[in-house]
Design a protein around this motif. Sequence first.
Motif, PDB file in Angstrom:
ATOM      1  N   VAL A  39       0.797  -1.117  -0.116  1.00  0.00           N
ATOM      2  CA  VAL A  39       0.040  -0.041  -0.048  1.00  0.00           C
ATOM      3  C   VAL A  39       0.907   1.227  -0.096  1.00  0.00           C
ATOM      4  N   GLY A  40       0.572   2.240  -0.613  1.00  0.00           N
ATOM      5  CA  GLY A  40       1.210   3.293  -0.754  1.00  0.00           C
ATOM      6  C   GLY A  40       1.169   4.216   0.526  1.00  0.00           C
ATOM      7  N   LEU A  41       2.326   5.051   0.753  1.00  0.00           N
ATOM      8  CA  LEU A  41       2.243   5.811   1.747  1.00  0.00           C
ATOM      9  C   LEU A  41       2.285   7.175   1.175  1.00  0.00           C
ATOM     10  N   GLU A  42       2.237   8.244   2.125  1.00  0.00           N
ATOM     11  CA  GLU A  42       2.120   9.681   1.884  1.00  0.00           C
ATOM     12  C   GLU A  42       1.031   9.815   0.880  1.00  0.00           C
ATOM     13  N   THR A  43       1.692  10.342  -0.358  1.00  0.00           N
ATOM     14  CA  THR A  43       0.430  10.829  -1.376  1.00  0.00           C
ATOM     15  C   THR A  43       0.203   9.864  -2.197  1.00  0.00           C
ATOM     16  N   ALA A  44       0.774   8.496  -2.229  1.00  0.00           N
ATOM     17  CA  ALA A  44       0.605   7.446  -3.232  1.00  0.00           C
ATOM     18  C   ALA A  44      -0.538   6.617  -2.412  1.00  0.00           C
ATOM     19  N   ALA A  45      -1.552   6.598  -3.211  1.00  0.00           N
ATOM     20  CA  ALA A  45      -2.759   5.732  -2.589  1.00  0.00           C
ATOM     21  C   ALA A  45      -3.132   4.629  -3.236  1.00  0.00           C
ATOM     22  N   ASP A  46      -1.906   3.910  -3.873  1.00  0.00           N
ATOM     23  CA  ASP A  46      -2.064   2.669  -4.787  1.00  0.00           C
ATOM     24  C   ASP A  46      -2.191   1.569  -3.802  1.00  0.00           C
ATOM     25  N   LEU A  47      -2.942   0.454  -4.311  1.00  0.00           N
ATOM     26  CA  LEU A  47      -2.649  -0.958  -3.609  1.00  0.00           C
ATOM     27  C   LEU A  47      -2.171  -1.632  -4.961  1.00  0.00           C
ATOM     28  N   VAL A  48      -0.857  -1.814  -4.474  1.00  0.00           N
ATOM     29  CA  VAL A  48       0.036  -2.905  -5.489  1.00  0.00           C
ATOM     30  C   VAL A  48      -0.051  -4.219  -5.350  1.00  0.00           C
ATOM     31  N   VAL A  49      -0.702  -4.971  -6.063  1.00  0.00           N
ATOM     32  CA  VAL A  49      -0.595  -6.483  -5.741  1.00  0.00           C
ATOM     33  C   VAL A  49       0.285  -7.149  -6.720  1.00  0.00           C
ATOM     34  N   MET A  50       1.147  -7.961  -6.301  1.00  0.00           N
ATOM     35  CA  MET A  50       1.960  -8.886  -7.128  1.00  0.00           C
ATOM     36  C   MET A  50       1.469 -10.029  -7.187  1.00  0.00           C
ATOM     37  N   VAL A  51       1.715 -10.740  -8.308  1.00  0.00           N
ATOM     38  CA  VAL A  51       1.285 -12.111  -8.926  1.00  0.00           C
ATOM     39  C   VAL A  51       2.420 -12.557  -9.626  1.00  0.00           C
ATOM     40  N   ASP A  52       2.603 -14.053  -9.304  1.00  0.00           N
ATOM     41  CA  ASP A  52       3.578 -14.779  -9.828  1.00  0.00           C
ATOM     42  C   ASP A  52       3.083 -15.817 -10.852  1.00  0.00           C
ATOM     43  N   THR A  53       2.847 -15.611 -12.080  1.00  0.00           N
ATOM     44  CA  THR A  53       2.320 -16.303 -12.943  1.00  0.00           C
ATOM     45  C   THR A  53       3.048 -17.675 -12.963  1.00  0.00           C
ATOM     46  N   ALA A  54       4.293 -17.598 -12.790  1.00  0.00           N
ATOM     47  CA  ALA A  54       5.016 -18.884 -12.919  1.00  0.00           C
ATOM     48  C   ALA A  54       4.645 -19.843 -11.851  1.00  0.00           C
ATOM     49  N   THR A  55       4.360 -19.568 -10.787  1.00  0.00           N
ATOM     50  CA  THR A  55       3.926 -20.375  -9.580  1.00  0.00           C
ATOM     51  C   THR A  55       2.417 -20.495  -9.618  1.00  0.00           C
ATOM     52  N   GLN A  56       1.868 -19.475  -9.704  1.00  0.00           N
ATOM     53  CA  GLN A  56       0.353 -19.420  -9.642  1.00  0.00           C
ATOM     54  C   GLN A  56      -0.600 -19.763 -10.768  1.00  0.00           C
ATOM     55  N   GLY A  57       0.088 -19.517 -12.013  1.00  0.00           N
ATOM     56  CA  GLY A  57      -0.492 -19.742 -13.303  1.00  0.00           C
ATOM     57  C   GLY A  57      -1.402 -18.447 -13.736  1.00  0.00           C
ATOM     58  N   GLU A  58      -1.675 -18.502 -14.820  1.00  0.00           N
ATOM     59  CA  GLU A  58      -2.301 -17.182 -15.599  1.00  0.00           C
ATOM     60  C   GLU A  58      -3.616 -17.060 -14.969  1.00  0.00           C
ATOM     61  N   ARG A  59      -4.309 -18.073 -15.027  1.00  0.00           N
ATOM     62  CA  ARG A  59      -5.805 -18.330 -14.545  1.00  0.00           C
ATOM     63  C   ARG A  59      -5.995 -17.898 -13.246  1.00  0.00           C
ATOM     64  N   LYS A  60      -5.452 -18.328 -12.294  1.00  0.00           N
ATOM     65  CA  LYS A  60      -5.686 -18.141 -10.959  1.00  0.00           C
ATOM     66  C   LYS A  60      -5.143 -16.606 -10.562  1.00  0.00           C
ATOM     67  N   ALA A  61      -3.871 -16.215 -11.040  1.00  0.00           N
ATOM     68  CA  ALA A  61      -3.526 -14.911 -10.914  1.00  0.00           C
ATOM     69  C   ALA A  61      -4.912 -13.912 -11.572  1.00  0.00           C
ATOM     70  N   LEU A  62      -5.593 -14.318 -12.797  1.00  0.00           N
ATOM     71  CA  LEU A  62      -6.754 -13.333 -13.232  1.00  0.00           C
ATOM     72  C   LEU A  62      -7.717 -13.482 -12.285  1.00  0.00           C
ATOM     73  N   GLN A  63      -8.246 -14.654 -11.854  1.00  0.00           N
ATOM     74  CA  GLN A  63      -9.190 -14.933 -10.715  1.00  0.00           C
ATOM     75  C   GLN A  63      -9.068 -13.825  -9.310  1.00  0.00           C
ATOM     76  N   GLN A  64      -7.653 -14.050  -8.929  1.00  0.00           N
ATOM     77  CA  GLN A  64      -7.335 -13.217  -7.683  1.00  0.00           C
ATOM     78  C   GLN A  64      -7.401 -11.657  -8.055  1.00  0.00           C
ATOM     79  N   ILE A  65      -7.059 -11.396  -9.196  1.00  0.00           N
ATOM     80  CA  ILE A  65      -6.926  -9.714  -9.257  1.00  0.00           C
ATOM     81  C   ILE A  65      -8.645  -9.319  -9.601  1.00  0.00           C
ATOM     82  N   GLU A  66      -9.098 -10.136 -10.201  1.00  0.00           N
ATOM     83  CA  GLU A  66     -10.632  -9.808 -10.454  1.00  0.00           C
ATOM     84  C   GLU A  66     -11.464  -9.668  -9.068  1.00  0.00           C
ATOM     85  N   GLY A  67     -11.158 -10.722  -8.301  1.00  0.00           N
ATOM     86  CA  GLY A  67     -11.749 -10.676  -6.981  1.00  0.00           C
ATOM     87  C   GLY A  67     -11.433  -9.665  -6.102  1.00  0.00           C
TER      88      GLY A  67
END
Length: 190
Positions: A39-67
């Motif tokens: 999560v961004g501090l100060e003026t950065a209000a971003d929520l940055v989520v990191m997915v690893d498609t090598a271990t999770q796979g493309e489909r699971k990563a997509l499901q997680q981000i959509e959720g």
Amino acid sequence: MTPSPTERVAELLTGRRYRRLSQPLQVAGLTFDVAGAFVGLETAADLVVMVDTATQGERKALQQIEGIARALDVVRSRRSLTTVIVGPRPVGRSMELLSQVSRVLPVGEAADEADLKDRLAILLPLVVPVSNPASHDLGTASEAALANDPVALALMNASASGENAVRDLFHEMLAQSLRVADDEDAADAS
């Protein structure tokens, strides 16, 4: 031992105005299994989520981000969602779906620190080089170059009196130049 790509991303973000969130990520009472969240501090209000498609796979990563995007909508969060993709870049429809719900930054297997910084540049603070005011002082070396141009030298001298003085002098010089041109045209016509 070299750090994994996810660890390299985490180190870069936590070193620059982001705080790592505990795992698993929880949003609106739901749990998400992602490679990392920041999560961004100060003026950065971003929520940055990191997915690893090598271990999770493309489909699971997509499901997680959509959720996560849906959960943020339910709680009416004002945080923008950014997805950092480590590992193989999703192709086709998956990338399109990800980009509909978040800003997508694929870093893949970034070769080195500079490459990783380039790929994540939009999240990092801008580094502005320190300027040397002495190198921009028009009263030193530039003055010698202006000595051969009477118009530039006159405008430079007028700048000591302020912006209005420069503007008035410029308009006066322009009007004089146009009068001279008109007089030459009249002389040629007769």
